[in-house]
Write an enzyme that holds these catalytic residues in place. Structure first.
Site, short mmCIF file in Angstrom:
data_model
loop_
_atom_site.label_atom_id
_atom_site.label_comp_id
_atom_site.label_asym_id
_atom_site.label_seq_id
_atom_site.Cartn_x
_atom_site.Cartn_y
_atom_site.Cartn_z
N GLU A 69 0.86 -1.19 0.00
CA GLU A 69 0.00 0.00 0.00
C GLU A 69 0.89 1.23 0.00
OE1 GLU A 69 -2.10 0.39 3.79
OE2 GLU A 69 -0.43 -0.61 4.79
N LEU B 229 -3.39 -1.64 5.88
CA LEU B 229 -4.50 -1.05 6.61
C LEU B 229 -5.74 -1.16 5.73
CD1 LEU B 229 -5.21 0.64 9.19
CD2 LEU B 229 -5.18 2.61 7.68
N1 PLP Z 1 -2.92 2.82 4.32
C1 PLP Z 1 -2.21 3.55 5.21
C2 PLP Z 1 -0.85 3.09 5.62
C3 PLP Z 1 -2.75 4.75 5.72
O1 PLP Z 1 -2.05 5.46 6.62
C4 PLP Z 1 -4.03 5.17 5.28
C5 PLP Z 1 -4.61 6.40 5.79
O2 PLP Z 1 -4.09 7.08 6.63
C6 PLP Z 1 -4.73 4.38 4.36
C7 PLP Z 1 -4.14 3.20 3.91
C8 PLP Z 1 -6.09 4.77 3.89
O3 PLP Z 1 -7.03 4.57 4.90
P1 PLP Z 1 -8.39 5.42 4.95
O4 PLP Z 1 -9.04 5.25 3.63
O5 PLP Z 1 -9.15 4.81 6.05
O6 PLP Z 1 -8.00 6.84 5.21
#
Ligand code: PLP
Length: 307
Positions: free
Chosen positions: A182, A207
């Site tokens: 990611e 995440l």
């Molecule tokens: N992956 C990481 C490592 C992140 O820090 C984030 C957001 O801060 C995301 C993915 C995206 O998550 P979200 O869509 O819940 O903001």
């Protein structure tokens, strides 16, 4: 206009907001966080972020500082107190304040909570999306529980800084098998030549982005084909489109990866269309105040928080 923060039970002027030096979030990154996007005053994907917060706390055995309804009221108040039309709400919960020791503090230690709000320019964010961003890649050197939204973000900070230093907008992490996990603060997507959306499955390796899940559901509803699988940087270089998703970026097109121009170098139609749909349907997934000030619910498809 002065900014207001919320720290351990109090709304305070941002410049006077303080936590103790022995807050475990400070000494051990023994804390979790959440970020909500605010669009036209509405807290986006409200329930999704609350349920991920609950999960993160649970996984780390940190006590929730309060119930979801009280939290909803405070977060909502932060939006109004800070006059946020478009921006971000940041919330952090730590295991609390205690004399420094690696083991958990006594069971009666109160969790620490802090919330900040910041405006962002919707115009600038939109212009960035319409232009598209470039991405670099780096080895993923993070721990094995990336599914927990912990404040332990040093590898993410270093990766984002590396991207900034070469004028890129994001850094995608690469695992030991040579596949993209990611971004440093976003989830990674590509669209194949046949128009299939690819994103990595939500295991402990990434995440599980709340925006990722919403975009996934919107794409499915629109009849698009989606495959949850890992992909390599090489596959991404040759993709028809690429984009990132997060609470702050929504869906933002990627037009270059490691110096390789994606397709014709312009944001793709899938990415822009999904962004548009995400924004257009934001209110349906936002926190909506109803008649009584102590009663909040999440509109259509969301969970009811309190009565
Ligand atoms: N992956 C990481 C490592 C992140 O820090 C984030 C957001 O801060 C995301 C993915 C995206 O998550 P979200 O869509 O819940 O903001």
């Amino acid at each position: 206009m002065s900014r207001i923060a919320y720290v351990n039970g109090r709304f305070v002027p941002h410049r006077h907001a303080r936590i103790h030096i022995e807050d475990r979030g400070n000494q051990f990154a023994d804390a979790v966080y959440e970020v909500w996007g605010v669009k036209d005053g509405a807290l986006m994907d409200f329930a999704g972020h609350i349920s991920r917060l609950t999960r993160s706390l649970d996984e780390l055995q940190i006590k929730p500082p309060m119930g979801a309804a009280a939290l909803a009221a405070i977060i909502s108040r932060m939006v109004t107190l800070n006059h946020i039309r478009n921006g971000l709400i940041y919330l952090q919960v730590s295991r609390g304040q205690a004399r420094r020791d690696h083991g958990f503090p006594p069971a009666n230690t109160r969790p620490g909570i802090m919330i900040t709000a910041k405006p962002i320019s919707a115009k600038k964010a939109e212009a960035r999306a319409q232009k598209g961003i470039s991405v670099i890649t780096q080895d993923d050197i993070r721990w094995g529980r990336r599914d927990i939204k912990s404040t332990s973000l040093l590898p993410n900070v270093l990766a984002k800084q590396a991207a900034i230093e070469v004028g890129a907008g994001e850094c995608w992490f690469i695992d030991r098998e040579g596949k993209v996990t990611e971004g440093s603060s976003s989830n990674a997507w590509i669209v194949t030549a046949d128009g299939v959306l690819i994103t990595r499955p939500a295991t402990n390796d990434i995440l599980n982005g709340i925006t990722r899940r919403t975009i996934f559901n919107l794409a499915k509803k629109a009849g698009l084909k989606i495959e949850e699988r890992a992909f390599t940087p090489d596959e991404a270089y040759g993709a028809r489109e690429a984009f990132v998703t997060s609470a702050s970026a929504f869906a933002t097109p990627v037009v270059e990866i490691d110096g390789n121009v994606i397709s014709n170098g312009h944001p793709g139609t899938f990415s822009l269309q999904l962004r548009e749909t995400y924004v257009a349907t934001a209110k349906e997934r936002a926190l909506q105040p109803i008649n009584r000030p102590s009663v909040w619910l999440v509109a259509r498809g969301g969970e009811r928080l309190v009565n």
